[in-house]
Scaffold this active site. Structure first.
Site, short mmCIF file in Angstrom:
data_model
loop_
_atom_site.label_atom_id
_atom_site.label_comp_id
_atom_site.label_asym_id
_atom_site.label_seq_id
_atom_site.Cartn_x
_atom_site.Cartn_y
_atom_site.Cartn_z
N GLU A 1 -22.64 28.19 0.03
CA GLU A 1 -21.77 28.75 0.61
C GLU A 1 -20.09 29.04 0.62
O GLU A 1 -19.57 27.20 0.59
CB GLU A 1 -22.19 28.74 2.21
CG GLU A 1 -23.46 28.96 2.26
CD GLU A 1 -23.47 30.36 1.98
OE1 GLU A 1 -22.75 30.81 2.50
OE2 GLU A 1 -24.96 30.39 2.09
N ASP B 1 -6.40 21.81 -3.34
CA ASP B 1 -5.71 22.94 -4.43
C ASP B 1 -4.46 23.80 -3.18
O ASP B 1 -4.78 23.04 -1.65
CB ASP B 1 -6.45 23.87 -4.52
CG ASP B 1 -5.51 24.91 -6.00
OD1 ASP B 1 -4.50 23.78 -6.35
OD2 ASP B 1 -5.64 25.82 -5.96
N SER C 1 -9.29 16.23 -12.05
CA SER C 1 -10.25 17.19 -13.46
C SER C 1 -10.18 17.00 -14.64
O SER C 1 -8.72 16.12 -15.08
CB SER C 1 -10.16 18.75 -12.91
OG SER C 1 -8.64 18.95 -13.69
N THR C 2 -11.30 16.69 -15.86
CA THR C 2 -11.04 16.67 -17.42
C THR C 2 -9.86 17.25 -17.19
O THR C 2 -9.25 17.08 -18.69
CB THR C 2 -12.17 16.67 -17.62
OG1 THR C 2 -12.49 18.53 -16.82
CG2 THR C 2 -12.98 16.01 -17.49
N TRP D 1 3.50 23.79 -1.99
CA TRP D 1 3.66 23.11 -0.80
C TRP D 1 4.70 22.37 -1.39
O TRP D 1 5.90 22.40 -0.54
CB TRP D 1 2.89 22.34 -0.23
CG TRP D 1 3.02 21.85 1.39
CD1 TRP D 1 2.10 22.12 2.33
CD2 TRP D 1 3.43 20.24 1.36
NE1 TRP D 1 2.68 20.95 3.50
CE2 TRP D 1 3.11 19.71 2.76
CE3 TRP D 1 4.13 19.22 0.53
CZ2 TRP D 1 4.34 19.17 3.77
CZ3 TRP D 1 5.09 18.16 1.03
CH2 TRP D 1 4.64 17.92 2.47
N LEU E 1 -20.78 8.07 6.66
CA LEU E 1 -20.96 8.72 5.52
C LEU E 1 -20.17 8.48 3.96
O LEU E 1 -20.02 7.14 3.68
CB LEU E 1 -18.75 9.18 5.65
CG LEU E 1 -17.88 10.50 4.86
CD1 LEU E 1 -19.40 12.07 5.15
CD2 LEU E 1 -17.09 10.56 5.44
N HIS F 1 1.46 15.95 -3.30
CA HIS F 1 0.75 14.82 -3.94
C HIS F 1 0.27 13.85 -2.60
O HIS F 1 -1.10 13.56 -2.30
CB HIS F 1 -0.02 14.26 -5.22
CG HIS F 1 0.08 15.54 -6.10
ND1 HIS F 1 -0.86 16.77 -6.57
CD2 HIS F 1 0.10 15.71 -7.36
CE1 HIS F 1 -1.01 17.42 -7.29
NE2 HIS F 1 0.20 16.73 -8.18
N ARG G 1 6.39 17.96 -7.27
CA ARG G 1 4.49 18.25 -6.69
C ARG G 1 4.72 16.85 -6.77
O ARG G 1 3.59 16.97 -5.32
CB ARG G 1 4.32 18.49 -8.29
CG ARG G 1 5.13 20.20 -8.48
CD ARG G 1 3.97 20.41 -10.51
NE ARG G 1 3.05 19.84 -9.87
CZ ARG G 1 2.16 21.08 -9.54
NH1 ARG G 1 2.21 21.64 -9.19
NH2 ARG G 1 0.87 20.88 -9.58
N ARG H 1 -11.78 30.71 -7.32
CA ARG H 1 -12.27 30.34 -9.07
C ARG H 1 -12.96 28.36 -8.54
O ARG H 1 -13.42 28.50 -7.95
CB ARG H 1 -11.21 29.60 -9.93
CG ARG H 1 -10.49 30.70 -10.23
CD ARG H 1 -9.05 29.81 -11.07
NE ARG H 1 -8.52 29.00 -10.82
CZ ARG H 1 -7.31 29.54 -10.49
NH1 ARG H 1 -6.64 30.75 -10.79
NH2 ARG H 1 -5.96 29.19 -10.30
N TRP I 1 -5.53 16.46 -16.92
CA TRP I 1 -5.18 15.29 -18.12
C TRP I 1 -4.02 16.59 -18.23
O TRP I 1 -2.33 15.37 -19.27
CB TRP I 1 -5.82 14.78 -19.26
CG TRP I 1 -6.45 13.77 -18.87
CD1 TRP I 1 -8.30 14.16 -18.58
CD2 TRP I 1 -6.54 12.12 -18.43
NE1 TRP I 1 -8.52 12.97 -17.66
CE2 TRP I 1 -7.71 11.79 -17.63
CE3 TRP I 1 -5.90 11.45 -18.29
CZ2 TRP I 1 -8.11 10.49 -17.54
CZ3 TRP I 1 -5.55 10.31 -18.15
CH2 TRP I 1 -6.67 9.73 -17.25
C1 FPP Z 1 -4.70 20.12 -6.98
O1 FPP Z 1 -3.50 20.99 -6.82
C2 FPP Z 1 -4.59 18.73 -6.53
C3 FPP Z 1 -4.90 18.37 -7.64
C4 FPP Z 1 -4.72 17.74 -8.31
C5 FPP Z 1 -5.02 16.45 -6.63
C6 FPP Z 1 -5.49 16.43 -5.37
C7 FPP Z 1 -5.58 15.01 -4.58
C8 FPP Z 1 -4.96 15.15 -3.45
C9 FPP Z 1 -5.31 15.25 -2.43
C10 FPP Z 1 -4.60 13.54 -3.31
C11 FPP Z 1 -5.85 12.46 -3.43
C12 FPP Z 1 -6.04 11.95 -4.59
C13 FPP Z 1 -7.52 10.47 -4.75
C14 FPP Z 1 -6.96 9.58 -5.62
C15 FPP Z 1 -8.12 10.43 -3.35
P1 FPP Z 1 -2.83 21.27 -7.11
O2 FPP Z 1 -1.63 20.37 -8.11
O3 FPP Z 1 -3.31 22.01 -8.07
O4 FPP Z 1 -1.45 22.86 -6.62
P2 FPP Z 1 -1.04 23.92 -7.29
O5 FPP Z 1 -1.77 24.29 -7.50
O6 FPP Z 1 -0.15 24.71 -5.89
O7 FPP Z 1 0.26 23.10 -8.55
#
Ligand code: FPP
Length: 248
Positions: free
Chosen positions: A205, A22, A67-68, A27, A133, A39, A35, A192, A71
């Site tokens: 944990e 998250d 996540s679901t 960031w 792994l 990612h 945004r 959460r 979308w």
């Molecule tokens: C949550 O941060 C992150 C995600 C919903 C996507 C996580 C994806 C990656 C780290 C890329 C790697 C992906 C794959 C498919 C291998 P957020 O966008 O909710 O951050 P915020 O809470 O600061 O808005």
């Protein structure tokens, strides 16, 4: 006593670590970037984290990538995350395969674009015999959806009510035959569960850090493992040291 590069004794290294990656959005925003740049930086970090996971001797890694509920994000962000998944498979698969990583998917594959489904299935097939792994990628995954899916399958299979046990339900989860996560790491400080592994996390944990995912580095990962190594996991019982005192 043999030590891994973590400085954590090997017998105290968690077998299965799960991660809620998250904070990518924040960031990026902190840096005045879109945004999706977050990612992308998160994806770069994921590559480093996978390498560290192998080095630390963790056997199972589960990552929450989409996540679901995701979308419901703006269409360009959803599209960007779909492209990232395909790009990761195109660019990283051969290296991951060489490193002995077995790729698995958890979530509803059938809800994804057929081209993505094909790439994911190809990656699973190519790496199926690797055992350094096991990397579970949760994509189009939701914990409640997983439980609903399991109940539907149990009913379709005609399992009588009296045969339904914890172990049976676990076998109907997307994570069948994977041990429950010992440690769940969540970056960006949110307190959460966010619909992640809600069945499997019963006795996991947690390690929660304010660090945003793109900045979660090897040192902090090591710190999370060290923190885990000092936990006393009681599974609702009493500490073994207390039992010894009582029996003395
Ligand atoms: C949550 O941060 C992150 C995600 C919903 C996507 C996580 C994806 C990656 C780290 C890329 C790697 C992906 C794959 C498919 C291998 P957020 O966008 O909710 O951050 P915020 O809470 O600061 O808005």
């Amino acid at each position: 006593m043999s030590d891994t590069p973590t400085t954590v004794p090997i017998e105290r290294v968690p077998q299965h670590v799960a991660m809620i990656m998250d904070g990518n959005g924040r960031w990026a925003i902190q840096r005045g970037l879109p945004r999706l740049a977050g990612h992308k930086a998160g994806t770069e970090n994921l590559r480093r984290v996978i390498r560290s996971t192998v080095e630390f001797g963790v056997k199972y890694l589960t990552i929450y990538a989409f996540s679901t509920e995701n979308w419901g994000r703006p269409p360009e962000e959803v599209k960007g995350l779909m492209l990232i998944l395909q790009d990761v498979i195109d660019r990283e698969l051969s290296e991951l395969n060489k490193e002995g990583v077995q790729l698995r998917h958890i979530g509803r594959l059938e809800g994804l674009d057929p081209r993505i489904q094909k790439k994911v299935l190809k990656a699973i097939e190519l790496t199926k015999n690797n055992d350094r792994l096991i990397l579970n990628v949760a994509f189009n995954y939701g914990g409640r959806d997983e439980i609903v899916c399991a109940i539907q399958k149990i009913i379709k299979d005609g399992i009588p009510a009296e045969d339904i046990t914890d172990a049976l339900v676990s076998k109907y989860m997307f994570t069948a035959n994977v041990p429950d996560p010992d440690l769940i790491i969540r970056t960006s400080g949110e307190l959460r569960v966010s619909n992640f592994l809600i069945w499997q996390a019963a006795y996991s944990e947690w390690y929660i850090t304010p660090t945003f995912w793109p900045d979660f580095d090897k040192e902090e990962y090591r710190h999370a493992l060290e923190s885990f190594a000092h936990r006393d996991r009681r599974y609702g019982k009493v500490a073994s040291s207390e039992l010894q005192e009582t029996n003395a």
